[in-house]
Design a protein around this motif. Structure first.
Motif, mmCIF file in Angstrom:
data_model
loop_
_atom_site.group_PDB
_atom_site.id
_atom_site.type_symbol
_atom_site.label_atom_id
_atom_site.label_comp_id
_atom_site.label_asym_id
_atom_site.label_seq_id
_atom_site.Cartn_x
_atom_site.Cartn_y
_atom_site.Cartn_z
ATOM 1 N N LEU A 36 38.350 29.407 38.858
ATOM 2 C CA LEU A 36 39.895 29.054 39.874
ATOM 3 C C LEU A 36 39.676 30.910 40.791
ATOM 4 C CD1 LEU A 36 42.408 26.355 39.513
ATOM 5 C CD2 LEU A 36 40.807 26.798 41.421
ATOM 6 N N ALA A 37 39.891 31.306 39.552
ATOM 7 C CA ALA A 37 39.837 33.083 40.068
ATOM 8 C C ALA A 37 38.984 33.537 40.721
ATOM 9 C CB ALA A 37 40.784 33.927 38.848
ATOM 10 N N ARG A 38 37.812 33.282 40.078
ATOM 11 C CA ARG A 38 37.220 33.944 40.462
ATOM 12 C C ARG A 38 36.547 33.017 41.806
ATOM 13 N NH1 ARG A 38 31.121 31.794 38.528
ATOM 14 N NH2 ARG A 38 31.751 29.390 40.089
ATOM 15 N N GLU A 39 36.869 31.889 42.218
ATOM 16 C CA GLU A 39 36.388 31.328 43.754
ATOM 17 C C GLU A 39 37.818 31.464 44.838
ATOM 18 O OE1 GLU A 39 34.183 29.415 45.966
ATOM 19 O OE2 GLU A 39 34.066 29.573 44.174
ATOM 20 N N ILE A 40 38.608 32.352 44.052
ATOM 21 C CA ILE A 40 39.427 32.768 45.113
ATOM 22 C C ILE A 40 39.007 34.194 45.421
ATOM 23 C CG2 ILE A 40 42.173 33.288 45.473
ATOM 24 C CD1 ILE A 40 42.942 31.197 43.794
ATOM 25 N N ASN A 41 38.570 34.985 44.841
ATOM 26 C CA ASN A 41 38.351 36.170 44.909
ATOM 27 C C ASN A 41 36.819 36.253 45.624
ATOM 28 O OD1 ASN A 41 40.146 38.172 43.518
ATOM 29 N ND2 ASN A 41 38.653 37.551 41.174
ATOM 30 N N ARG A 42 36.091 35.551 45.514
ATOM 31 C CA ARG A 42 34.842 34.996 46.422
ATOM 32 C C ARG A 42 35.120 35.067 47.671
ATOM 33 N NH1 ARG A 42 30.059 32.225 42.974
ATOM 34 N NH2 ARG A 42 29.494 33.888 41.315
ATOM 35 N N MET A 43 36.630 34.116 48.098
ATOM 36 C CA MET A 43 37.082 33.536 49.436
ATOM 37 C C MET A 43 37.890 34.635 50.245
ATOM 38 S SD MET A 43 38.487 29.218 48.168
ATOM 39 C CE MET A 43 38.897 30.070 49.314
ATOM 40 N N ARG A 44 38.250 35.581 49.169
ATOM 41 C CA ARG A 44 38.731 36.887 49.992
ATOM 42 C C ARG A 44 37.752 37.996 50.049
ATOM 43 N NH1 ARG A 44 44.399 37.247 46.078
ATOM 44 N NH2 ARG A 44 44.794 34.900 47.171
ATOM 45 N N ARG A 45 36.848 37.970 49.519
ATOM 46 C CA ARG A 45 35.707 38.709 49.480
ATOM 47 C C ARG A 45 35.564 39.413 48.729
ATOM 48 N NH1 ARG A 45 32.255 36.684 54.100
ATOM 49 N NH2 ARG A 45 33.383 35.767 55.191
ATOM 50 N N VAL A 46 36.588 39.995 47.351
ATOM 51 C CA VAL A 46 36.552 40.571 46.816
ATOM 52 C C VAL A 46 35.923 40.893 46.454
ATOM 53 C CG1 VAL A 46 38.005 41.716 44.828
ATOM 54 C CG2 VAL A 46 38.975 40.280 46.958
ATOM 55 N N ILE A 47 34.950 40.458 45.620
ATOM 56 C CA ILE A 47 33.747 40.001 45.073
ATOM 57 C C ILE A 47 32.864 38.871 45.951
ATOM 58 C CG2 ILE A 47 34.268 40.699 42.213
ATOM 59 C CD1 ILE A 47 34.130 37.207 42.472
ATOM 60 N N PRO A 48 31.442 39.078 46.464
ATOM 61 C CA PRO A 48 30.462 39.407 46.539
ATOM 62 C C PRO A 48 29.943 37.913 45.659
ATOM 63 C CG PRO A 48 29.341 41.375 45.809
ATOM 64 C CD PRO A 48 30.952 40.701 45.886
ATOM 65 N N ARG A 49 29.234 36.881 46.600
ATOM 66 C CA ARG A 49 28.680 35.825 45.203
ATOM 67 C C ARG A 49 27.104 36.165 45.621
ATOM 68 N NH1 ARG A 49 31.193 31.117 46.238
ATOM 69 N NH2 ARG A 49 32.757 30.257 48.171
ATOM 70 N N SER A 50 26.359 36.768 45.800
ATOM 71 C CA SER A 50 25.295 37.834 45.496
ATOM 72 C C SER A 50 25.596 37.722 43.752
ATOM 73 C CB SER A 50 24.635 38.340 46.521
ATOM 74 O OG SER A 50 25.433 39.743 46.290
ATOM 75 N N GLU A 51 26.613 38.945 44.065
ATOM 76 C CA GLU A 51 26.735 39.064 41.540
ATOM 77 C C GLU A 51 27.427 38.053 40.890
ATOM 78 O OE1 GLU A 51 28.351 42.606 42.785
ATOM 79 O OE2 GLU A 51 26.904 43.666 44.085
ATOM 80 N N PRO A 52 26.773 37.642 39.766
ATOM 81 C CA PRO A 52 27.937 37.678 38.932
ATOM 82 C C PRO A 52 29.038 38.527 38.394
ATOM 83 C CG PRO A 52 26.043 38.695 37.786
ATOM 84 C CD PRO A 52 26.224 39.285 39.248
#
Length: 157
Positions: A36-52
């Motif tokens: 959940l934390a990873r998906e929220i950060n991806r939705m907020r564009r804090v981390i890109p989906r292309s990088e682990p």
């Protein structure tokens, strides 16, 4: 809205969004919170989906410090006990192998005594008869014509 991590046996009467998962184990719950934390950060564009994501799942698992200290103490005690048992077993093995009356000790002792007796008899048979009443006399001059008291010859050049 009410969001719940639901198992197949969980009641969903007042739940608006049910996330199906195993909620009976702390490790599976930690994994779900990590997801959940990873998906929220991806939705907020804090981390890109292309990088682990570099955050490990272990950080979401609660560990009681006292429980960890107790585990470490127990492991140290078990290692010390295992070392003591190994030393005791080694000592018993050595004591058992060479204790008087055991097969290994008796066999070695018999072979040593037999060898000593045999060699003593050989040496006694080969030795000349000694006359202990004989008096000591200084050695005669050697073949070169000198004696022990003569001075050394001059060095060679």
């Amino acid at each position: 809205p009410v969001i719940a991590l639901c198992d197949s046996n969980s009641p969903c009467k007042y739940v608006d969004v049910a996330i199906p998962c195993n909620n009976r184990n702390k490790h599976s719950l930690a994994l779900m919170y990590w997801l959940l934390a990873r998906e929220i950060n991806r939705m907020r564009r804090v981390i890109p989906r292309s990088e682990p994501w570099s955050v490990m799942v272990d950080l979401f698992i609660y560990r009681d410090p006292e429980e960890e200290d107790k585990k470490l103490a127990d492991e140290a005690a078990q290692q010390a006990q295992a070392a003591a048992e190994a030393a005791e077993a080694k000592e018993k093995k050595v004591d058992g192998a060479f204790a008087a009356g055991t097969g290994a000790f008796s066999e070695v002792k018999e072979k040593t005594e037999a060898f000593t007796t045999e060699k003593t008899a050989e040496v006694a048979a080969a030795a000349p008869e000694l006359n202990y009443d004989q008096t000591w006399a200084p050695p005669a001059a050697d073949a070169a014509g000198g004696s022990w008291g003569d001075s050394a010859p001059p060095p060679m050049q």
